[in-house]
Write an enzyme that holds these catalytic residues in place. Sequence first.
Site, PDB file in Angstrom:
ATOM      1  N   LYS A   1       0.800  -1.109  -0.088  1.00  0.00           N
ATOM      2  CA  LYS A   1      -0.033   0.095  -0.042  1.00  0.00           C
ATOM      3  C   LYS A   1       0.857   1.243  -0.074  1.00  0.00           C
ATOM      4  O   LYS A   1       2.077   1.263   0.536  1.00  0.00           O
ATOM      5  CB  LYS A   1      -0.852   0.151   1.268  1.00  0.00           C
TER       6      LYS A   1
ATOM      7  N   ASP B   1      -7.019   4.380  -4.497  1.00  0.00           N
ATOM      8  CA  ASP B   1      -7.804   4.127  -3.131  1.00  0.00           C
ATOM      9  C   ASP B   1      -8.157   5.344  -2.821  1.00  0.00           C
ATOM     10  O   ASP B   1      -8.480   6.198  -3.662  1.00  0.00           O
ATOM     11  CB  ASP B   1      -6.515   3.843  -2.018  1.00  0.00           C
TER      12      ASP B   1
HETATM   13  N1  GLU Z   1      -7.339   0.134  -2.837  1.00  0.00           N
HETATM   14  C1  GLU Z   1      -8.338  -0.917  -3.137  1.00  0.00           C
HETATM   15  C2  GLU Z   1      -8.169  -1.809  -1.954  1.00  0.00           C
HETATM   16  O1  GLU Z   1      -8.137  -1.614  -0.763  1.00  0.00           O
HETATM   17  C3  GLU Z   1      -7.805  -1.510  -4.453  1.00  0.00           C
HETATM   18  C4  GLU Z   1      -6.246  -2.056  -4.437  1.00  0.00           C
HETATM   19  C5  GLU Z   1      -5.851  -2.443  -5.929  1.00  0.00           C
HETATM   20  O2  GLU Z   1      -6.690  -2.700  -6.819  1.00  0.00           O
HETATM   21  O3  GLU Z   1      -4.533  -2.821  -6.065  1.00  0.00           O
HETATM   22  O4  GLU Z   1      -8.299  -3.323  -2.016  1.00  0.00           O
END
Ligand code: GLU
Length: 451
Positions: free
Chosen positions: A130, A170
């Site tokens: 992340k 996100d």
């Molecule tokens: N931010 C989204 C999550 O919390 C998607 C992450 C992604 O697609 O890599 O899962």
Amino acid sequence: MAVTDHVDLNGFMEGVKKRNPYQPEFVQAVQEVAEDIFEFMQDKEEYHSQQILRRIAEPDRVVSFRVCWEDDAGNIRVQRGWRVQNNNAIGPYKGGIRFHPSVTESVLKFLAFEQTFKNALTGLPMGGGKGGSNFNPKGKSVREIMRFCQSFMTELYRHIGADIDVPAGDIGVGGREIGFMFGQYKRITNNFTGVLTGKGLEWGGSLIRTEATGYGAVYFLANMLATKGEDLTGKTAVISGSGNVATHAAEKIVQLGGKVLTLSDSGGFIHDPDGITQDKIDWVKTHKTHRRGRIEEYVEAFPGATFHAGKTPWGVPCDVALPCATQNELLGEDAKTLVANGCRAVSEGANMPTDLDGVHTFKHHKILYAPGKASNAGGVAVSGLEMSQNSERRSWKEEELQQMLKDIMSGIHNSCIKYGDQGGGYIDYVKGANIAGFKKVADAMLAFGVV
Ligand code: GLU
């Protein structure tokens, strides 16, 4: 005596707290997982002796960098950026980028930790990561956002790659920001590759990626209700948030015959007793995403609704609830109120929206409760499908992707049942998700030895 012999859950958590001071969100996420994993590991000496949970709870690396940019008035602004690469035992690091003033290292570490389990649950080969920044996109011009994204990517690009780490969106990062970041990556590296997901359809994006998180959370909810012989027809739903996840969750609830009563943003929530129908959802999408408006303006467009400033929607009686805004937005007291008002199922669209007290309350009352790492995995799952399409240099059809998303959500639901069935008709989805996600990552780590 081996170092692990005396470590129980409390001892383990003491260590986590000591090593991660001032990181409450990260400690909370680890605690929620550790509660289930310690029980699961009781008769599995290898996981203990190989310190697997301890290793998963220590990110592979945390990269922190300075992001300088110039605002429209010519002022130099300085933000902090991060990428947390938590674990790549089963595939390249994968997870979104968040731009919000609340972003700290603790928040990104908790999100990367959760993402590791979530991605494992999808069944696709993706590790957990992340990233993000404390940059606040609110009130910024499009050109300011572009300059910030370019500056952010100028640092980030050296740490990512289609087979290394694949970021996505996100909170505060949607298709526009992904475009700015992808453009800068391509410019620096001269490489057109699937290094980000959530891309535009013309340049390697996947159909239904935008809808996937919200739709997936409702598919998961439908799967849970089906275990009780019920469906969403005629059910009232309380939803928090009004961004991509919330509006698409609302859309799917309506499509499946339910009635959506609320949406919210950081200013408060709107309650529409007539139901938030598809045309109203379309209005919210345009108003929030394109015009960057506030949810309180909904009541001017639809006078049957009321706005409740500074409040969350959990006091509105409902059959099902979907927290789709942000972490720790549903506290112990809110969970009690929901249960007392007859709420029977909660499916999390956000990451860790329910605090530990709330989780314990839902578990105590044995309602159908799905943690985000299971129920909101549809977004990253379709990101995984976007990666596959990029590798194949092809675009799959919408119907194929819709079916794959449904199948993946059912697969996650089955994994939760496998490890979370407590007998007597009660499924502990938190436990099921934690154990299923952990086991996959843990077994891969065992194969690699001490690394
Ligand atoms: N931010 C989204 C999550 O919390 C998607 C992450 C992604 O697609 O890599 O899962």
